[in-house]
Design an enzyme around this catalytic site. Structure first.
Site, PDB file in Angstrom:
ATOM      1  N   SER A  84       0.812  -1.213   0.000  1.00 29.84           N
ATOM      2  CA  SER A  84       0.000   0.000   0.000  1.00 29.84           C
ATOM      3  C   SER A  84       0.847   1.266   0.000  1.00 29.84           C
ATOM      4  O   SER A  84       0.310   2.363   0.092  1.00 29.84           O
ATOM      5  CB  SER A  84      -0.928  -0.009   1.217  1.00 29.84           C
ATOM      6  OG  SER A  84      -0.158  -0.210   2.376  1.00 29.84           O
ATOM      7  N   THR A 186      -1.521   3.435   4.238  1.00 32.40           N
ATOM      8  CA  THR A 186      -0.653   4.616   4.144  1.00 32.40           C
ATOM      9  C   THR A 186       0.245   4.740   5.364  1.00 32.40           C
ATOM     10  O   THR A 186      -0.212   4.520   6.483  1.00 32.40           O
ATOM     11  CB  THR A 186      -1.560   5.864   4.106  1.00 32.40           C
ATOM     12  OG1 THR A 186      -2.315   5.801   2.928  1.00 32.40           O
ATOM     13  CG2 THR A 186      -0.775   7.150   4.168  1.00 32.40           C
ATOM     14  N   THR A 204       1.862   7.025   0.167  1.00 27.09           N
ATOM     15  CA  THR A 204       0.942   5.913  -0.106  1.00 27.09           C
ATOM     16  C   THR A 204       0.859   5.610  -1.592  1.00 27.09           C
ATOM     17  O   THR A 204       1.190   6.468  -2.427  1.00 27.09           O
ATOM     18  CB  THR A 204      -0.476   6.281   0.395  1.00 27.09           C
ATOM     19  OG1 THR A 204      -1.324   5.137   0.345  1.00 27.09           O
ATOM     20  CG2 THR A 204      -1.112   7.382  -0.449  1.00 27.09           C
ATOM     21  N   ARG A 214      -6.998   9.186  -9.798  1.00 24.93           N
ATOM     22  CA  ARG A 214      -7.584   9.488  -8.479  1.00 24.93           C
ATOM     23  C   ARG A 214      -6.469   9.863  -7.486  1.00 24.93           C
ATOM     24  O   ARG A 214      -5.434   9.218  -7.408  1.00 24.93           O
ATOM     25  CB  ARG A 214      -8.341   8.257  -7.967  1.00 24.93           C
ATOM     26  CG  ARG A 214      -8.966   8.408  -6.568  1.00 24.93           C
ATOM     27  CD  ARG A 214      -8.061   7.892  -5.464  1.00 24.93           C
ATOM     28  NE  ARG A 214      -8.720   7.898  -4.153  1.00 24.93           N
ATOM     29  CZ  ARG A 214      -8.088   7.675  -3.010  1.00 24.93           C
ATOM     30  NH1 ARG A 214      -6.803   7.434  -2.990  1.00 24.93           N
ATOM     31  NH2 ARG A 214      -8.751   7.687  -1.873  1.00 24.93           N
ATOM     32  N   THR A 237      -4.956   8.155   7.880  1.00 26.02           N
ATOM     33  CA  THR A 237      -4.949   7.002   6.988  1.00 26.02           C
ATOM     34  C   THR A 237      -6.389   6.549   6.804  1.00 26.02           C
ATOM     35  O   THR A 237      -7.261   6.874   7.601  1.00 26.02           O
ATOM     36  CB  THR A 237      -4.077   5.863   7.581  1.00 26.02           C
ATOM     37  OG1 THR A 237      -4.083   4.765   6.672  1.00 26.02           O
ATOM     38  CG2 THR A 237      -4.584   5.395   8.924  1.00 26.02           C
ATOM     39  N   GLY A 238      -6.626   5.792   5.736  1.00 24.99           N
ATOM     40  CA  GLY A 238      -7.979   5.304   5.492  1.00 24.99           C
ATOM     41  C   GLY A 238      -8.562   5.901   4.233  1.00 24.99           C
ATOM     42  O   GLY A 238      -7.828   6.314   3.332  1.00 24.99           O
TER      43      GLY A 238
HETATM   44  C1  SD4 Z   1      -5.895   7.302   0.253  1.00 27.55           C
HETATM   45  N1  SD4 Z   1      -5.593   7.576   2.620  1.00 27.55           N
HETATM   46  O1  SD4 Z   1      -5.342   7.289  -0.836  1.00 27.55           O
HETATM   47  C2  SD4 Z   1      -5.068   6.910   1.460  1.00 27.55           C
HETATM   48  C3  SD4 Z   1      -5.015   5.432   1.529  1.00 27.55           C
HETATM   49  C4  SD4 Z   1      -5.112   4.823   2.832  1.00 27.55           C
HETATM   50  O2  SD4 Z   1      -6.170   3.222   4.049  1.00 27.55           O
HETATM   51  O3  SD4 Z   1      -4.614   5.271   3.831  1.00 27.55           O
HETATM   52  N2  SD4 Z   1      -5.859   3.752   2.890  1.00 27.55           N
HETATM   53  O4  SD4 Z   1      -7.082   7.558   0.396  1.00 27.55           O
END
Ligand code: SD4
Length: 329
Positions: A84, A186, A204, A214, A237-238
């Site tokens: 990731s 991330t 990330t 995106r 994160t997320g």
């Molecule tokens: C995103 N926040 O690209 C990042 C990815 C991530 O859990 O942290 N995913 O949206």
């Protein structure tokens, strides 16, 4: 008479202008310098432990937080096993690995790259944007050309395993991000050095199988990362779309400015995301967002939407992994 009136207007304008600044003292959190827990570094997910280790080597020698956070997240970017972040990142739906990263220092210098391909260390390119250009963000091919012009090597991404997974995904071709993928995502890292200065970095490959082009929250200053050297720092994160919607990391820092602890600030931001999901008729169980935060006293904390998010903290008591508290039980 005219003169006096003019002076009065001038004085009023001056005192009105002074009001917003009156509350901004150099030390809004009333930090007692001898009680500050420093140096300290914290970062998201399990891989935060090894990343913190790299950062700590710099912090422990009295190095700058900016150098520490860059070195820390680079460790994860270069690890082909991490799916990731960086080199090992999963591709978008077209099979292209596009990377997002940003960095911010104690002077509010900022740099960022988004949708960058073929470069193993997007965080270093972000730092070069910050230090070597008059801009703060480069994207796509422009970011790639900038990196190549500085001597970064163009690398081949996508391991055989990641390619196999992507081909498997193509059979159904449905975009349903899984929360807490493999318990790592991330990497966002924030630190305070021995001089009491703060910096942060975030990097990330974004959410797997996204539409090409995106961009998530991670390279967006104020969303995926924010640092205010008088107050504190936060990173996220997320699901980036939800973090951007509330300008998440900036919000967390502003909540700390209002006197909230790092954990309280993260919690209030998470609750705002949840409320907006409800207002928008979305199922909050389908998303995960976690924040981590650090204040000028060296206190830290985190909060997330649902269980499964953890983060690593390294200070003079050692390096440890902590489970974040969460809202949706
Ligand atoms: C995103 N926040 O690209 C990042 C990815 C991530 O859990 O942290 N995913 O949206």
């Amino acid at each position: 008479m005219k003169n006096t009136r003019r002076n009065f207007i001038k004085m009023s304008a001056l005192s009105a202008a002074a009001i917003p600044f009156a509350n901004i003292s150099a030390d809004p959190l009333q930090v007692n310098k001898s009680d500050v827990n420093k140096p300290i570094v914290l970062s998201t997910w399990n891989f935060g432990l090894v990343a913190n280790q790299s950062a700590w080597e710099i912090l422990n020698k009295g190095g700058r937080a900016l150098d520490a956070v860059e070195a820390g997240v680079k460790f994860v970017e270069a690890d082909p096993k991490q799916k990731s972040v960086g080199l090992g990142g999963r591709p978008d739906r077209d099979g292209r690995v596009t990377l997002d990263a940003c960095i911010m220092d104690e002077f509010s210098n900022i740099g960022s790259v988004a949708c960058l391909e073929h470069i193993v260390h997007p965080v270093s390119v972000a730092r070069d944007v910050m230090e070597k250009t008059q801009h703060v963000m480069l994207v796509g091919d422009g970011a790639l050309q900038f990196a190549l012009s500085l001597g970064y090597k163009r690398e081949k991404f996508m391991s055989d395993e990641t390619k196999k997974e992507w081909k498997e995904w193509l059979k159904n071709n449905s975009y349903k991000p899984v929360i807490n993928i493999e318990n790592h995502d991330t990497i966002g890292m924030i630190a305070m050095d021995a001089s009491g200065n703060l910096s942060g970095a975030c990097t990330t490959s974004g959410i797997a199988y996204k539409i090409h082009g995106r961009v998530g929250d991670s390279p967006i200053i104020g969303a995926g990362l924010y640092v205010d050297n008088e107050i504190g720092a936060a990173t996220a994160t997320g699901h980036g779309e939800e973090v951007i919607r509330i300008a998440g990391s900036h919000l967390v820092v502003e909540l700390m400015r209002q006197g909230n602890s790092p954990t309280q600030a993260c919690k209030i931001a998470v609750e705002r995301i949840i409320k907006l999901q409800e207002i928008r008729g979305k199922n909050v169980r389908n998303i995960q967002v976690g924040f981590i935060a650090l204040n000028k006293k060296g206190e830290c904390g985190s909060y997330c939407i649902q269980s499964g998010f953890n983060y690593a903290v390294y200070d003079k008591t050692g390096n440890r992994l902590l489970d974040s508290d969460f809202s949706v039980k």
